[in-house]
Design a protein around this motif. Structure first.
Motif, PDB file in Angstrom:
ATOM      1  N   GLN A  10      -1.563   4.973   3.901  1.00 42.78           N
ATOM      2  CA  GLN A  10      -1.940   3.909   4.971  1.00 42.78           C
ATOM      3  C   GLN A  10      -2.390   4.867   5.684  1.00 42.78           C
ATOM      4  OE1 GLN A  10       1.449   2.203   6.071  1.00 42.78           O
ATOM      5  NE2 GLN A  10       2.306   1.616   3.948  1.00 42.78           N
ATOM      6  N   SER A  57       2.838  -2.571   5.621  1.00 35.00           N
ATOM      7  CA  SER A  57       3.071  -2.951   4.930  1.00 35.00           C
ATOM      8  C   SER A  57       4.532  -2.355   3.618  1.00 35.00           C
ATOM      9  CB  SER A  57       2.429  -1.698   3.749  1.00 35.00           C
ATOM     10  OG  SER A  57       1.861  -1.926   2.235  1.00 35.00           O
ATOM     11  N   LEU A 116      -6.314   4.473   6.015  1.00 37.28           N
ATOM     12  CA  LEU A 116      -7.179   3.268   5.635  1.00 37.28           C
ATOM     13  C   LEU A 116      -8.455   3.106   5.849  1.00 37.28           C
ATOM     14  CD1 LEU A 116      -4.806   0.945   5.180  1.00 37.28           C
ATOM     15  CD2 LEU A 116      -5.627   1.991   3.621  1.00 37.28           C
ATOM     16  N   ILE A 137       0.825  -1.362   0.146  1.00 40.39           N
ATOM     17  CA  ILE A 137      -0.277   0.017  -0.080  1.00 40.39           C
ATOM     18  C   ILE A 137       1.135   1.244   0.056  1.00 40.39           C
ATOM     19  CG2 ILE A 137      -1.820   1.131   1.375  1.00 40.39           C
ATOM     20  CD1 ILE A 137      -2.383  -1.023   2.707  1.00 40.39           C
TER      21      ILE A 137
END
Length: 625
Positions: free
Chosen positions: A563, A602, A566, A558
């Motif tokens: 992030q 991520s 989200l 991502i």
């Protein structure tokens, strides 16, 4: 004197008698014999020569020998041989009969004196048929050698000791040897050492029983192995074996083709999808194990059936229509319904293709059939989950809007309420019509009611949908999730894996954990591009008294700027039709109902992992809070 005259007469009589006997012998001799002069005049010809040529004696005496030669030069060659050698022996020449037909003869000519005149004695042998037979034999030999040269099989002969006495030219194409390179050597020299005992036993069987056949391995000139089929037989004379003749065929390619065919046959037979082959009339020619099991029939029962027998009476017309389309287009695929032996109807996905012979003529069709009953059930479950997700997202959306509305109304309502209260207090010390204070009091009561409604909105947004605690088997939830998404993952070229759930204890949770698994697994699969192979791993573990669930993928990760947002309502990086931006907020809400938390790890370009922490015994937070 009288005595001498008597002896002379006796001698003369004996000579006459001898001449008569010689004449009878010559006349009756089966060998054509003639007497003539060197210049070609016939003096005498016996019955055999007259029969051969077709002339009578009178006609023969009127014929010059030169006219009996087909080629005049041949007559001159005979005379030259006679002059040079003093005789002509076994000379072949072509002569002509009275009827003009030609024949080949072998001449033997001896000169002698007859009545003081030089003459020649000639014997003939008609060799026409023999020459024809020799020509046939020569042509046969040429054809035989031609066949040997063209024959791909190796023909060979062995002596009783196993030495090669003859081998055909095909040995070069198969093994790389010239025939003369192997003639004289033992046949075992062409066979791997580990097979010598078996080959010797087969050779001995041929000698004892007359013939034997089988398979073996021969080594070529480069010591490469060739699979060989052979057949040998013993040749006997007076009960004694004189030789062993055989034929060997290189079946290396055939053996490989058989192996591939066996592999294909095994693959078809072991396939979990049904495979059926039908002729043009729809009669079932072959059905694999899965096809038979799918319909509840044995192979023998299928062999007596037509493809139409596997469809309900109501759907026969539709089935026939699809068969017509298959024959017109060459292929057809889609969903239809089949019926089992017990009458159960089940949905199936079918892909059919016409079968053609080497000339391109249709001879039947082959179909691959998959029972999609389970797939339909999974689709229904997915639809249920998605409908539930839509409901949750709608509820979350309503809650979010309620919170926003409550927050936005609170400030202006407070200002209005304070202004009304101040106005009423001011008017109490100032003369004012009673109607004005009543209207302001009604307005203040209305503002208070709107404030209560706003508080209810805020309370609704915070409370969500209350759920009772229930015991959950996380292993069963994870396994069910994988089965639900197996087909969707396959289409996305993604593999789903589970780790660690076998060791997790049952848990009592309030949140809808199955929905949590649904959201995070579907998100991971949707992140795959479908072009490359990907993997999604769902794992579970006990850590410091709580349960940690990890939903990890290798689908690229991502972007860092996304992030932090989200879990914001309505934020999404998916296309409009794929995402509403409420899936992760719903997941967060589910986790928070039990005091858990959710976060993302991520690595851009690699993958993302959503980490969920849940209480193992309900102690991550105070339940009364």
């Amino acid at each position: 004197v009288l005595t001498n005259l008597s002896a002379h007469k006796q001698l003369e009589h004996a000579l006459q008698k001898s001449q008569a006997s010689w004449y009878d012998i010559v006349c009756n001799c089966p060998i054509p014999i003639g007497v003539g002069t060197v210049d070609g005049k016939v003096l005498y010809a016996n019955d055999a020569i007259l029969q051969l040529t077709g002339y009578s004696m009178e006609e023969m005496r009127a014929v010059n020998l030169r006219t009996l030669y087909v080629d005049a030069q041949s007559r001159l060659d005979v005379l030259e041989r006679l002059r040079r050698n003093g005789a002509v022996r076994h000379h072949q020449v072509q002569l002509r009969r009275k009827d003009g037909s030609a024949y080949w003869a072998k001449l033997n000519i001896l000169p002698f004196c007859h009545g003081g005149e030089r003459a020649v004695l000639t014997t003939l042998e008609d060799i026409t048929e023999r020459l024809k037979a020799e020509e046939v034999w020569r042509e046969t030999q040429e054809r035989f050698h031609g066949l040997l040269e063209r024959e791909k099989d190796i023909l060979y002969t062995l002596d009783p000791e196993g030495k090669i006495t003859f081998v055909s030219p095909a040995v070069e194409a198969t093994l790389g040897y010239q025939p003369e390179e192997v003639v004289g050597s033992s046949f075992l020299s062409l066979i791997p050492t580990e097979l010598h005992a078996r080959a010797s036993a087969a050779f001995q069987t041929a000698i004892e029983k007359g013939e034997v056949s089988g398979e073996t391995i021969l080594l070529d000139k480069n010591k490469q192995s060739h699979s060989i089929e052979y057949s040998v037989g013993a040749i006997r004379e007076s009960g004694e074996v004189k030789a062993v003749q055989g034929v060997a065929r290189d079946v290396t390619e055939l053996t490989e083709a058989r192996r591939q065919a066996d592999t294909l046959r095994a693959a078809v037979e072991q396939s979990t999808d049904g495979v059926v082959v039908c002729d043009l009339a729809g009669k079932i020619v072959y059905g694999n194990r899965a096809f038979a099991k799918m319909h509840g029939y044995t192979h023998d029962e299928l062999a007596t059936m037509r493809n139409a027998d596997l469809h309900t009476q109501e759907l026969r017309e539709e089935h026939e229509r699809r068969v017509r389309l298959l024959k017109e287009r060459g292929s057809w695929e889609g969903e239809n319904y089949h019926v089992k032996k017990d009458g159960t109807v089940f949905p199936a996905y079918l892909s059919a293709t016409m079968l053609q012979d080497s000339r391109g003529k249709n001879v039947g069709f082959v179909a691959i059939i998959r029972d999609i009953t389970k797939a339909r059930r999974i689709e229904k479950e997915l639809s249920t989950y998605r409908a539930k997700m839509v409901q949750l997202e709608q509820f979350a959306s309503l809650g979010t809007c309620s919170a926003m509305l409550s927050h936005q109304l609170n400030e202006p309502l407070t200002v209005v309420r304070l202004a009304l209260e101040y106005s009423l207090e001011t008017l109490q010390s100032t003369p004012c019509p009673e109607a004005v204070t009543e209207h302001l009091g009604a307005a203040l009561r209305g503002v208070s009611k709107i404030g209560s409604i706003a508080k209810n909105f805020r309370r609704f947004a915070r409370q969500g949908v209350p759920r009772a605690r229930s015991e959950l088997d996380l292993n069963a939830v994870a396994d069910h999730t994988v089965r639900l998404f197996q087909e969707l993952a396959r289409r996305a070229n993604t593999t789903l894996r589970l780790q660690g759930f076998d060791s997790l204890p049952p848990v009592n949770l309030r949140g809808d954990i199955s929905q949590l698994f649904f959201v995070l697994t579907e998100n991971a699969i949707q992140a795959a591009d479908g072009k490359h192979s990907h993997e999604v791993t769902i794992s579970g573990d006990m850590r410091n008294g709580h349960i940690e669930l990890r939903f990890a993928d290798d689908c690229g990760g991502i972007a860092p700027e996304h992030q932090a947002r989200l879990f914001e309502p309505f934020f999404t990086t998916k296309p409009p039709r794929l995402g509403t931006g409420l899936g992760l907020p719903v997941a967060q809400d589910i986790v928070s109902q039990d005091g858990g938390d959710i976060r993302v790890e991520s690595t851009p370009g690699v993958g993302a992992t959503f980490v969920v922490r849940l209480p193992a015994n309900g102690t991550m937070r105070d339940e009364t809070a």
